[in-house]
Design a protein around this motif. Structure first.
Motif, PDB file in Angstrom:
ATOM      1  N   UNK A 113      -2.879 -23.111 -13.600  1.00 21.02           N
ATOM      2  CA  UNK A 113      -1.968 -22.673 -12.434  1.00 21.02           C
ATOM      3  C   UNK A 113      -1.302 -21.449 -12.776  1.00 21.02           C
ATOM      4  N   UNK A 114      -1.588 -20.731 -13.327  1.00 18.46           N
ATOM      5  CA  UNK A 114      -1.104 -19.069 -13.794  1.00 18.46           C
ATOM      6  C   UNK A 114      -0.605 -18.201 -12.771  1.00 18.46           C
ATOM      7  N   UNK A 115       0.831 -17.340 -13.084  1.00 19.94           N
ATOM      8  CA  UNK A 115       0.937 -16.204 -12.099  1.00 19.94           C
ATOM      9  C   UNK A 115       2.367 -15.526 -12.736  1.00 19.94           C
ATOM     10  N   UNK A 116       0.991 -14.334 -12.175  1.00 18.78           N
ATOM     11  CA  UNK A 116       2.175 -12.906 -12.828  1.00 18.78           C
ATOM     12  C   UNK A 116       2.926 -12.244 -12.073  1.00 18.78           C
ATOM     13  N   UNK A 117       3.877 -11.358 -12.354  1.00 16.41           N
ATOM     14  CA  UNK A 117       4.493 -10.720 -10.919  1.00 16.41           C
ATOM     15  C   UNK A 117       5.717  -9.221 -12.026  1.00 16.41           C
ATOM     16  N   UNK A 118       5.059  -8.080 -11.766  1.00 17.83           N
ATOM     17  CA  UNK A 118       5.215  -6.485 -11.971  1.00 17.83           C
ATOM     18  C   UNK A 118       5.865  -6.116 -11.056  1.00 17.83           C
ATOM     19  N   UNK A 119       7.119  -4.931 -10.820  1.00 19.87           N
ATOM     20  CA  UNK A 119       7.618  -4.641 -10.082  1.00 19.87           C
ATOM     21  C   UNK A 119       7.625  -3.241 -10.257  1.00 19.87           C
ATOM     22  N   UNK A 120       7.003  -2.330  -9.126  1.00 18.67           N
ATOM     23  CA  UNK A 120       6.413  -0.934  -9.543  1.00 18.67           C
ATOM     24  C   UNK A 120       7.588  -0.413  -8.382  1.00 18.67           C
ATOM     25  N   UNK A 121       8.668   0.315  -8.616  1.00 17.81           N
ATOM     26  CA  UNK A 121       9.477   1.384  -7.770  1.00 17.81           C
ATOM     27  C   UNK A 121       8.962   2.822  -8.116  1.00 17.81           C
ATOM     28  N   UNK A 122       8.604   2.626  -6.840  1.00 18.82           N
ATOM     29  CA  UNK A 122       7.955   3.965  -5.473  1.00 18.82           C
ATOM     30  C   UNK A 122       8.893   4.980  -5.009  1.00 18.82           C
ATOM     31  N   UNK A 123       9.114   6.345  -4.749  1.00 19.02           N
ATOM     32  CA  UNK A 123       9.270   7.003  -3.687  1.00 19.02           C
ATOM     33  C   UNK A 123       8.459   5.984  -2.504  1.00 19.02           C
ATOM     34  N   UNK A 124       9.843   6.086  -1.371  1.00 14.31           N
ATOM     35  CA  UNK A 124       9.762   5.510  -0.476  1.00 14.31           C
ATOM     36  C   UNK A 124       8.682   6.344   0.824  1.00 14.31           C
ATOM     37  N   UNK A 125       8.409   6.996   0.947  1.00 13.38           N
ATOM     38  CA  UNK A 125       7.620   7.909   1.639  1.00 13.38           C
ATOM     39  C   UNK A 125       6.816   9.058   1.412  1.00 13.38           C
ATOM     40  N   UNK A 126       6.817   9.393   1.173  1.00 14.64           N
ATOM     41  CA  UNK A 126       5.344  10.633   0.943  1.00 14.64           C
ATOM     42  C   UNK A 126       4.571   9.638  -0.312  1.00 14.64           C
ATOM     43  N   UNK A 127       4.682   8.992  -1.370  1.00 11.32           N
ATOM     44  CA  UNK A 127       4.682   8.171  -2.390  1.00 11.32           C
ATOM     45  C   UNK A 127       4.201   7.152  -2.150  1.00 11.32           C
ATOM     46  N   UNK A 128       4.820   7.039  -1.384  1.00 15.91           N
ATOM     47  CA  UNK A 128       4.364   5.158  -0.918  1.00 15.91           C
ATOM     48  C   UNK A 128       3.349   5.338   0.535  1.00 15.91           C
ATOM     49  N   UNK A 129       3.336   6.506   1.677  1.00 14.15           N
ATOM     50  CA  UNK A 129       2.355   6.957   2.400  1.00 14.15           C
ATOM     51  C   UNK A 129       0.901   7.051   1.445  1.00 14.15           C
TER      52      UNK A 129
END
Length: 143
Positions: A113-129
């Motif tokens: 029953x394990x779980x793990x999370x990370x948060x990645x911050x990215x530029x919302x336009x071109x980088x995410x596209x």
């Protein structure tokens, strides 16, 4: 058509935080199986067999929708696999950045029953596209 061997997204705030999609394979025309790895200082987590079904809304359209809304949105948007072994929660912050919180969970049958999370911050336009296009190519073998 072939797909890339792996797709990686790194956090702009800390390049040591990232998510890797790799080891794609299929048993049939109805699904795609792949591994997802999370990494951050002091954390390495992997689920070996995440499954995307062709009749469900997979990760690519979710990410493409976020990229299309590069001007922002209120609240949180989320996506998950049918088995909930991979979930993604997205929030928008000022300056045009999107926080993607990636959560992996063990399969219920595997025990632990394990779980793990990370948060990645990215530029919302071109980088995410560009990342969304890479995921589409990875999952669907599209060029």
């Amino acid at each position: 058509m072939t797909s890339p061997e792996s797709v990686i997204i790194r956090c702009q705030d800390n390049a040591a935080v990232g998510v890797t999609f790799r080891d794609r394979f299929s048993f049939d025309a109805d699904s795609v199986h792949y591994a997802v790895e999370l990494r951050a200082p002091g954390l390495n987590a992997r689920v070996d067999e995440v499954v995307s079904w062709i009749w469900d809304s997979d990760l690519a359209p979710f990410l493409e929708g976020l990229a299309a809304d590069y001007r922002g949105w209120d609240g949180e948007r989320s996506w998950r696999t049918d088995d909930a072994d991979l979930t993604v929660a997205a929030v928008f912050r000022s300056g045009g950045y999107v926080g993607l919180t990636w959560t992996l969970r063990s399969w219920p049958a595997s025990g632990g029953g394990w779980g793990a999370s990370v948060t990645t911050w990215v530029e919302g336009g071109e980088q995410l596209a560009a990342f969304a296009a890479g995921i589409r190519q990875f999952l669907h073998g599209e060029r």
